[in-house]
Design a protein around this motif. Structure first.
Motif, PDB file in Angstrom:
ATOM      1  N   PRO A   1       0.813  -1.222   0.000  1.00 32.48           N
ATOM      2  CA  PRO A   1       0.000   0.000   0.000  1.00 32.48           C
ATOM      3  C   PRO A   1       0.843   1.267   0.000  1.00 32.48           C
ATOM      4  CG  PRO A   1      -0.219  -1.197   2.096  1.00 32.48           C
ATOM      5  CD  PRO A   1       0.654  -2.022   1.217  1.00 32.48           C
ATOM      6  N   VAL A   2       0.256   2.328  -0.529  1.00 29.64           N
ATOM      7  CA  VAL A   2       0.939   3.613  -0.616  1.00 29.64           C
ATOM      8  C   VAL A   2       0.084   4.661   0.088  1.00 29.64           C
ATOM      9  CG1 VAL A   2       1.778   5.378  -2.213  1.00 29.64           C
ATOM     10  CG2 VAL A   2       1.911   2.979  -2.868  1.00 29.64           C
ATOM     11  N   ARG A   3       0.714   5.454   0.970  1.00 26.62           N
ATOM     12  CA  ARG A   3      -0.027   6.505   1.677  1.00 26.62           C
ATOM     13  C   ARG A   3      -0.168   7.723   0.781  1.00 26.62           C
ATOM     14  NH1 ARG A   3       1.994   3.309   4.731  1.00 26.62           N
ATOM     15  NH2 ARG A   3       0.854   2.629   6.557  1.00 26.62           N
ATOM     16  N   ARG A   4      -1.369   8.246   0.665  1.00 28.03           N
ATOM     17  CA  ARG A   4      -1.604   9.373  -0.245  1.00 28.03           C
ATOM     18  C   ARG A   4      -2.435  10.443   0.453  1.00 28.03           C
ATOM     19  NH1 ARG A   4      -1.997   7.814  -5.677  1.00 28.03           N
ATOM     20  NH2 ARG A   4      -2.062  10.051  -5.962  1.00 28.03           N
ATOM     21  N   ARG A   5      -2.063  11.689   0.224  1.00 30.33           N
ATOM     22  CA  ARG A   5      -2.836  12.802   0.768  1.00 30.33           C
ATOM     23  C   ARG A   5      -3.986  13.148  -0.183  1.00 30.33           C
ATOM     24  NH1 ARG A   5      -2.898  18.162   0.813  1.00 30.33           N
ATOM     25  NH2 ARG A   5      -1.447  18.267  -0.925  1.00 30.33           N
ATOM     26  N   THR A   6      -3.672  13.175  -1.468  1.00 27.51           N
ATOM     27  CA  THR A   6      -4.704  13.408  -2.474  1.00 27.51           C
ATOM     28  C   THR A   6      -4.526  12.392  -3.599  1.00 27.51           C
ATOM     29  OG1 THR A   6      -3.443  14.917  -3.893  1.00 27.51           O
ATOM     30  CG2 THR A   6      -4.584  15.913  -2.015  1.00 27.51           C
ATOM     31  N   ILE A   7      -5.576  12.257  -4.392  1.00 25.62           N
ATOM     32  CA  ILE A   7      -5.554  11.315  -5.519  1.00 25.62           C
ATOM     33  C   ILE A   7      -5.972  12.067  -6.769  1.00 25.62           C
ATOM     34  CG2 ILE A   7      -6.585   9.229  -6.504  1.00 25.62           C
ATOM     35  CD1 ILE A   7      -5.088   8.516  -4.003  1.00 25.62           C
ATOM     36  N   ARG A   8      -5.077  12.167  -7.716  1.00 23.79           N
ATOM     37  CA  ARG A   8      -5.469  12.731  -9.015  1.00 23.79           C
ATOM     38  C   ARG A   8      -5.967  11.605  -9.888  1.00 23.79           C
ATOM     39  NH1 ARG A   8      -1.104  17.073 -11.122  1.00 23.79           N
ATOM     40  NH2 ARG A   8      -0.824  18.150  -9.130  1.00 23.79           N
ATOM     41  N   ILE A   9      -7.123  11.831 -10.466  1.00 23.89           N
ATOM     42  CA  ILE A   9      -7.710  10.772 -11.285  1.00 23.89           C
ATOM     43  C   ILE A   9      -8.227  11.350 -12.595  1.00 23.89           C
ATOM     44  CG2 ILE A   9      -9.882  10.870  -9.930  1.00 23.89           C
ATOM     45  CD1 ILE A   9     -10.150   7.825 -10.487  1.00 23.89           C
ATOM     46  N   ALA A  10      -7.696  10.839 -13.686  1.00 24.96           N
ATOM     47  CA  ALA A  10      -8.063  11.300 -15.028  1.00 24.96           C
ATOM     48  C   ALA A  10      -9.181  10.409 -15.563  1.00 24.96           C
ATOM     49  CB  ALA A  10      -6.838  11.231 -15.941  1.00 24.96           C
ATOM     50  N   PRO A  11      -9.852  10.840 -16.629  1.00 23.86           N
ATOM     51  CA  PRO A  11     -10.897  10.004 -17.206  1.00 23.86           C
ATOM     52  C   PRO A  11     -10.415   8.573 -17.452  1.00 23.86           C
ATOM     53  CG  PRO A  11     -10.967  12.147 -18.227  1.00 23.86           C
ATOM     54  CD  PRO A  11      -9.773  12.145 -17.313  1.00 23.86           C
ATOM     55  N   ALA A  12     -11.237   7.615 -17.030  1.00 17.78           N
ATOM     56  CA  ALA A  12     -11.040   6.170 -17.222  1.00 17.78           C
ATOM     57  C   ALA A  12     -10.090   5.523 -16.223  1.00 17.78           C
ATOM     58  CB  ALA A  12     -10.592   5.845 -18.641  1.00 17.78           C
TER      59      ALA A  12
END
Ligand code: C2O
Ligand code: CU
Length: 507
Positions: A314-325
């Motif tokens: 697992p990877v700890r993330r503060r935010t998640i950028r998510i592009a289409p698809a």
């Protein structure tokens, strides 16, 4: 119509007259643009998060499960008190979820009761070419009406069978329409659904499950005053004349954020871990997910998987950028919040109404039976010493022809742009003038460079990657499983429909 270069030029010519006053015109590259709703925008966090219904197999024989589904018009209530007509699988937005088992085959019989051709693509699936949803492999309407643009050898009338072998690891896939030149409007009208593959490796992990494994299908839409979906098609019947009006060719953004088909919903949660399986099913909108308030002493998200299934760890993330698809598999631990807290899932990529997505209400205490192990899966990096071919692709807007191109050329069904050998490993170097979420059919890849070195968010097996303006992206993949013709393309659906697609044939 297949967009040949000549037709593309004609299309561009037809369009440019209409909107000289438009600011988007004067830019070197048209950006995604907001299409404002005419309807009163609903209050956020008033409706409950719906869960997509599971599709049941009609029957099972040996290692094959048989499913049936119909794409049809339906009238649904997306916004409370407002009737909206959609085109959707089983009349639902999102369509029913298909749950597959790694190693078991699914036969999907898809009927088309819509007035236009459809094509079904299982995004993230390693699928034989004939069932992959090549854009001109039409399923024509069951009314019997004829349409141009399909490949006569590979198109059928009324219904057809798609076969998905599921010879791949557990992952969250999705299916959606892929009709040549019309994927943007047909997806916008509702032709999307989830497809989740499970396997033993994942079953053995003590991850949150049952009601604590929650799919989040996020998409933006805009509405006309009468409640119908708004979209700037040149021809709203979608029978012919593909494309959007000129000012939207950078991509269409909606101003209502739907999660599982509901606008800005709410979800009551216990103070335990949850597993959220997030899909960005938007045509052109990119999100940056964040929790508000963020937990005081831990990372907001623990990312356990990406497009192609579980990460190694697992990877700890503060935010998640998510592009289409793109898909992200995320753990949120609500034990960081006292019961009674409202936690909003925000979108930091937008400051207006699209700046929030959904609200969790931590409303009860429960014992948590789940655990997130440090080792999630046996994840093998691609060995770059195996690379036999390196290819280069340049994704850009062509200013003279006013369309989106790959290596300077618009999509042409007859031209093969890459012919990798079966079981070979390749490196693709990609350049991009703009944000283009590149998607490859068939082959999952690993990210070797993304601007600089790959980020934590690039971990795992991917099938879609958001290329950044002016940056170089390098990916490595192995072409195994099937020979045949497939596409790769930008998954900003307006870019895809306006020619940013190419062919690869595994030989
Ligand atoms: Cu999700 Cu070729 O598409
Ligand atoms: Cu693009």
């Amino acid at each position: 119509m297949i967009l040949t270069r000549r037709q593309a030029l004609k299309l561009a010519g037809a369009l440019s007259g209409s909107s000289f006053a438009d600011l988007a015109c004067t830019e070197a590259r048209p950006r995604p643009r907001l299409l404002p709703s005419w309807l009163a925008i609903p209050e956020p966090f008033k409706v409950e998060l719906p869960l997509p219904k599971l599709l049941k197999p009609m029957r099972s024989e040996g290692t094959v499960d048989y499913y049936e589904m119909t794409a049809r018009p339906a009238t649904v209530e997306l916004i409370p008190g407002v009737q909206t007509s959609i085109w959707a699988y089983e009349g639902m937005l999102p369509g029913p979820t298909i749950e597959a088992r790694s190693g078991r085959t699914i036969s999907l019989r898809l009927r088309n009761s819509l007035p236009v051709p459809i094509v079904n693509h299982l995004h993230g699936g390693r699928t034989e070419s004939l069932s992959d949803g090549y854009p001109t492999d039409f399923v024509l309407p069951d009314s019997g009406e004829a349409f141009d643009g399909g490949n006569p050898q590979r198109s059928v009338s009324g219904e057809r069978e798609y076969r998905y072998d599921n010879r791949q690891r557990a992952a969250q896939l999705w299916y959606h329409d892929h009709r040549m030149d019309f994927s943007g409007p047909q997806v916008w009208r509702g032709l999307i659904g989830l497809y989740i593959i499970r396997d033993e490796e994942e079953d053995r992990l003590p991850l949150p499950r049952g009601e604590k494994e929650v799919p989040l299908v996020i998409c933006d839409r805009s509405f006309n005053a009468d409640g119908s979906l708004a979209y700037p098609s040149i021809n709203p019947t979608l029978r012919d004349s593909p494309g959007v009006t000129h000012s939207y060719m950078g991509g269409v953004l909606g101003d209502v954020i739907l999660v599982n088909g509901a606008p800005w919903p709410g979800l009551s949660v216990a103070n335990t871990r949850y597993r959220f399986r997030v899909l960005n099913a938007s045509n052109a909108r990119r999100y940056e997910l964040a929790l508000d308030p963020a937990p005081a002493r831990s990372a907001s998200f623990l990312q356990i998987g990406s497009d192609g299934g579980l990460l190694g760890s697992p990877v700890r993330r503060r935010t998640i950028r998510i592009a289409p698809a793109e898909r992200f598999d995320l753990i949120v631990d609500f034990s960081a919040y006292p019961p009674g807290t409202a936690v909003t899932l925000r979108n930091l990529a937008d400051s207006g109404r699209a700046g929030s997505i959904l609200r969790f209400h931590v409303d009860r205490k429960e014992k948590d039976a789940s655990m997130i192990p440090e080792r999630l899966s046996s994840f093998e990096p691609i060995d770059t010493r195996d690379v036999v071919t390196t290819r280069e692709f340049d994704f850009r807007f062509d200013r003279s022809s006013h369309i989106w191109t790959i290596n300077g050329r618009p999509f042409d069904e007859r031209r093969i742009d890459a012919a990798p050998r079966l079981d070979s490993t390749e490196i693709w170097r990609l350049r991009s003038d703009f944000n283009h979420p590149l998607h490859l059919h068939l082959a999952h890849f690993q990210v070797l460079a993304h601007g600089g070195p790959p980020g934590l968010w690039d971990a795992g097996w991917k099938d879609t990657i958001d290329m950044e303006p002016g940056q170089a992206t390098t990916i490595a993949m192995r072409f195994s499983g099937y020979r045949g013709k497939y596409v790769f393309h930008c998954h900003n659906l307006e870019h895809e429909d306006m020619a940013m697609m190419a062919n690869m044939e595994v030989v």
